[in-house]
Design a protein around this motif. Structure first.
Motif, PDB file in Angstrom:
ATOM      1  N   ILE A  77       0.866  -1.179   0.000  1.00 41.85           N
ATOM      2  CA  ILE A  77       0.000   0.000   0.000  1.00 41.85           C
ATOM      3  C   ILE A  77       0.900   1.225   0.000  1.00 41.85           C
ATOM      4  O   ILE A  77       1.846   1.295   0.789  1.00 41.85           O
ATOM      5  N   GLU A  78       0.611   2.187  -0.864  1.00 42.65           N
ATOM      6  CA  GLU A  78       1.522   3.330  -1.016  1.00 42.65           C
ATOM      7  C   GLU A  78       0.948   4.630  -0.470  1.00 42.65           C
ATOM      8  O   GLU A  78      -0.266   4.731  -0.219  1.00 42.65           O
ATOM      9  N   ASP A  79       1.844   5.616  -0.331  1.00 39.91           N
ATOM     10  CA  ASP A  79       1.439   6.897   0.272  1.00 39.91           C
ATOM     11  C   ASP A  79       1.165   7.982  -0.771  1.00 39.91           C
ATOM     12  O   ASP A  79       1.143   9.166  -0.428  1.00 39.91           O
ATOM     13  N   GLN A  80       0.913   7.587  -2.002  1.00 42.50           N
ATOM     14  CA  GLN A  80       0.500   8.599  -2.982  1.00 42.50           C
ATOM     15  C   GLN A  80      -0.958   8.996  -2.720  1.00 42.50           C
ATOM     16  O   GLN A  80      -1.709   8.269  -2.074  1.00 42.50           O
ATOM     17  N   VAL A  81      -1.348  10.140  -3.273  1.00 40.19           N
ATOM     18  CA  VAL A  81      -2.762  10.525  -3.231  1.00 40.19           C
ATOM     19  C   VAL A  81      -3.552   9.540  -4.087  1.00 40.19           C
ATOM     20  O   VAL A  81      -2.979   8.841  -4.920  1.00 40.19           O
ATOM     21  N   THR A 111      -7.118 -10.935   8.717  1.00 38.99           N
ATOM     22  CA  THR A 111      -7.736 -12.125   9.314  1.00 38.99           C
ATOM     23  C   THR A 111      -6.726 -13.257   9.458  1.00 38.99           C
ATOM     24  O   THR A 111      -7.002 -14.256  10.114  1.00 38.99           O
ATOM     25  N   ASP A 112      -5.559 -13.109   8.810  1.00 38.59           N
ATOM     26  CA  ASP A 112      -4.474 -14.083   8.955  1.00 38.59           C
ATOM     27  C   ASP A 112      -3.234 -13.302   9.385  1.00 38.59           C
ATOM     28  O   ASP A 112      -2.752 -12.451   8.636  1.00 38.59           O
ATOM     29  N   PRO A 113      -2.722 -13.568  10.592  1.00 37.83           N
ATOM     30  CA  PRO A 113      -1.588 -12.772  11.085  1.00 37.83           C
ATOM     31  C   PRO A 113      -0.322 -12.922  10.240  1.00 37.83           C
ATOM     32  O   PRO A 113       0.570 -12.075  10.305  1.00 37.83           O
ATOM     33  N   SER A 114      -0.256 -13.986   9.422  1.00 43.40           N
ATOM     34  CA  SER A 114       0.926 -14.167   8.557  1.00 43.40           C
ATOM     35  C   SER A 114       0.842 -13.341   7.282  1.00 43.40           C
ATOM     36  O   SER A 114       1.850 -13.150   6.594  1.00 43.40           O
ATOM     37  N   PHE A 115      -0.342 -12.905   6.939  1.00 44.37           N
ATOM     38  CA  PHE A 115      -0.514 -12.095   5.733  1.00 44.37           C
ATOM     39  C   PHE A 115       0.385 -10.863   5.835  1.00 44.37           C
ATOM     40  O   PHE A 115       0.430 -10.207   6.873  1.00 44.37           O
ATOM     41  N   VAL A 116       1.102 -10.574   4.751  1.00 46.95           N
ATOM     42  CA  VAL A 116       2.138  -9.537   4.814  1.00 46.95           C
ATOM     43  C   VAL A 116       1.590  -8.184   4.361  1.00 46.95           C
ATOM     44  O   VAL A 116       1.045  -8.062   3.264  1.00 46.95           O
ATOM     45  N   ILE A 117       1.744  -7.192   5.224  1.00 52.25           N
ATOM     46  CA  ILE A 117       1.389  -5.819   4.873  1.00 52.25           C
ATOM     47  C   ILE A 117       2.705  -5.071   4.626  1.00 52.25           C
ATOM     48  O   ILE A 117       3.516  -4.907   5.539  1.00 52.25           O
ATOM     49  N   MET A 118       2.880  -4.652   3.390  1.00 51.22           N
ATOM     50  CA  MET A 118       4.106  -3.941   3.021  1.00 51.22           C
ATOM     51  C   MET A 118       3.743  -2.483   2.756  1.00 51.22           C
ATOM     52  O   MET A 118       2.782  -2.201   2.037  1.00 51.22           O
ATOM     53  N   ALA A 119       4.494  -1.569   3.364  1.00 46.81           N
ATOM     54  CA  ALA A 119       4.245  -0.139   3.141  1.00 46.81           C
ATOM     55  C   ALA A 119       5.189   0.368   2.063  1.00 46.81           C
ATOM     56  O   ALA A 119       6.401   0.151   2.139  1.00 46.81           O
ATOM     57  N   ARG A 120       4.620   1.019   1.075  1.00 46.32           N
ATOM     58  CA  ARG A 120       5.453   1.625   0.022  1.00 46.32           C
ATOM     59  C   ARG A 120       5.427   3.131   0.214  1.00 46.32           C
ATOM     60  O   ARG A 120       4.360   3.719   0.395  1.00 46.32           O
ATOM     61  N   THR A 121       6.617   3.727   0.158  1.00 43.64           N
ATOM     62  CA  THR A 121       6.646   5.185   0.179  1.00 43.64           C
ATOM     63  C   THR A 121       7.208   5.719  -1.126  1.00 43.64           C
ATOM     64  O   THR A 121       8.245   5.272  -1.609  1.00 43.64           O
ATOM     65  N   MET A 123       6.954  -5.034   6.150  1.00 40.36           N
ATOM     66  CA  MET A 123       8.053  -4.862   5.206  1.00 40.36           C
ATOM     67  C   MET A 123       7.926  -3.488   4.546  1.00 40.36           C
ATOM     68  O   MET A 123       6.852  -2.885   4.590  1.00 40.36           O
ATOM     69  N   ILE A 124       9.033  -3.036   3.939  1.00 41.85           N
ATOM     70  CA  ILE A 124       9.053  -1.683   3.373  1.00 41.85           C
ATOM     71  C   ILE A 124       9.483  -1.711   1.898  1.00 41.85           C
ATOM     72  O   ILE A 124      10.428  -2.414   1.526  1.00 41.85           O
ATOM     73  N   PHE A 125       8.787  -0.920   1.106  1.00 43.58           N
ATOM     74  CA  PHE A 125       9.040  -0.779  -0.327  1.00 43.58           C
ATOM     75  C   PHE A 125       9.367   0.693  -0.583  1.00 43.58           C
ATOM     76  O   PHE A 125       8.463   1.519  -0.711  1.00 43.58           O
ATOM     77  N   PRO A 126      10.659   1.048  -0.600  1.00 42.25           N
ATOM     78  CA  PRO A 126      11.013   2.421  -0.914  1.00 42.25           C
ATOM     79  C   PRO A 126      11.025   2.578  -2.440  1.00 42.25           C
ATOM     80  O   PRO A 126      11.848   1.983  -3.126  1.00 42.25           O
ATOM     81  N   GLU A 127      10.095   3.381  -2.952  1.00 41.62           N
ATOM     82  CA  GLU A 127       9.884   3.439  -4.399  1.00 41.62           C
ATOM     83  C   GLU A 127      10.846   4.399  -5.093  1.00 41.62           C
ATOM     84  O   GLU A 127      11.215   5.446  -4.548  1.00 41.62           O
ATOM     85  N   ALA A 128      11.253   3.984  -6.302  1.00 41.44           N
ATOM     86  CA  ALA A 128      12.027   4.823  -7.225  1.00 41.44           C
ATOM     87  C   ALA A 128      13.339   5.331  -6.620  1.00 41.44           C
ATOM     88  O   ALA A 128      13.665   6.520  -6.727  1.00 41.44           O
ATOM     89  N   MET A 129      14.090   4.424  -6.008  1.00 38.06           N
ATOM     90  CA  MET A 129      15.410   4.782  -5.477  1.00 38.06           C
ATOM     91  C   MET A 129      16.349   5.047  -6.658  1.00 38.06           C
ATOM     92  O   MET A 129      16.243   4.404  -7.705  1.00 38.06           O
TER      93      MET A 129
END
Ligand SMILES: C[C@](O)(C(=O)O)[C@H](CC(=O)O)C(=O)O
Ligand SMILES: [Mg+2]
Length: 294
Positions: free
Chosen positions: A114-118, A149-159, A184-190
């Motif tokens: 999930i990303e932090d764009q508008v 609903t599943d604690p193993s499901f991965v939520i990755m934050a993209r900035t 987990m973290i997804f730093p976009e467009a490095m």
């Protein structure tokens, strides 16, 4: 192959088994089979890919949750390899993000980013991106984490903040997202290898490098990325771009030459096509099931 582990658990296992974990884009269920047979331990459903490939639209936040879910279900039905799904900005406010999370788990996804764009987002490698406040992004992550609903499901934050506010702001946002529960973290467009290391050191959770072609990020190799403490390498649209190029060549040649004879060498053969579908196993099953009638 069937497995008792949840998709999220399988993604986490893949991450433990391969460093950095190569995550390869699959535009459709057949490509998921190709990638699975090739040995990839994780697959990707690209937002840009759903938009372009399934809808014929640009990557500008036009696709809906349902558009993505159709592709997720098709792909998770075709393979047990865990799938990371691009859910753009989450498709709305907190309740929408909760619904997105639950629906993705039900559809068999292993992870989402999930990303932090508008909301009216752009491709991460295009100019003039705009981002929401750090507080709003943290709320997006909290909504997803809480809905899991599943604690193993991965939520990755993209900035997407690097291009808008600079490296320090991007790192601060990533740290705030981890505090809010992002796995987990997804730093976009490095733009530089060293940036990944700075993220990894600061966030202390696995970091993903998006090695997409023709964008802002050089095509770093797995070895280079490993040296920068990158845990996952994403190739979102590589096969899609190649397939589009081949398709165009075929369309042009047939139109121009009145025959496909000059481009048959570009094509996968019938027997190769069938091989990846286990076509013959289906035929045998048919014969076996209905042999009395024959
Ligand atoms: C990863 C990405 O979000 C995607 O939708 O695949 C895109 C990829 C691309 O456009 O090359 C992005 O980086 O924004
Ligand atoms: Mg995307």
């Amino acid at each position: 192959m069937t497995t008792n582990f949840s998709a999220g658990q399988r993604f986490r296992e893949a991450l433990a088994a391969e460093k950095p974990l190569q995550i390869i884009g699959a535009i459709n269920a057949y490509h998921a089979r190709l990638a699975t047979r090739t040995g990839y331990k994780a697959l990707y459903i690209s937002g840009g890919g759903v938009a372009a490939g399934s809808l014929g639209l640009p990557d500008l936040g036009i696709s809906t949750l349902d558009d993505v879910l159709v592709d997720v279900r098709r792909i998770t039905d075709a393979t047990d390899v865990p799938v990371l799904v691009d859910v753009d900005t989450g498709f709305g406010g907190a309740f929408n993000i909760a619904r997105t999370t639950k629906s993705m788990i039900k559809a068999g996804a292993a992870a989402v980013h999930i990303e932090d764009q508008v909301q009216a987002k752009r491709c991460g490698h295009r100019p003039n991106k705009a981002i929401v406040s750090q507080t709003e992004m943290v709320d997006r992550i909290k909504a997803a984490v809480d809905a899991r609903t599943d604690p193993s499901f991965v939520i990755m934050a993209r900035t997407d903040a690097l291009a808008v506010e600079g490296l320090q702001s991007a790192i601060d946002r990533a740290c705030a997202c981890v505090e809010a529960g992002a796995d987990m973290i997804f730093p976009e467009a490095m733009t530089e290898l060293g940036m990944y290391k700075q993220f990894a050191t600061a966030v202390k959770v696995p970091v993903l490098a998006n090695i997409t072609e023709f964008g802002s990020t050089p095509l770093f190799t797995v070895e280079e990325l490993a040296s920068a403490d990158v845990s996952m390498v994403l190739y979102p649209l590589s096969a899609f771009r190649a397939m589009n190029q081949a398709a165009l060549k075929v369309y042009e040649a047939v139109r121009r030459d009145g025959t496909q004879k000059n481009v048959v060498n570009l094509m996968q053969t019938r027997s190769e096509l069938y091989d990846f579908l286990d076509y013959h196993a289906y035929e045998q099953k048919l014969d076996q099931l209905f042999q009395e009638k024959n």
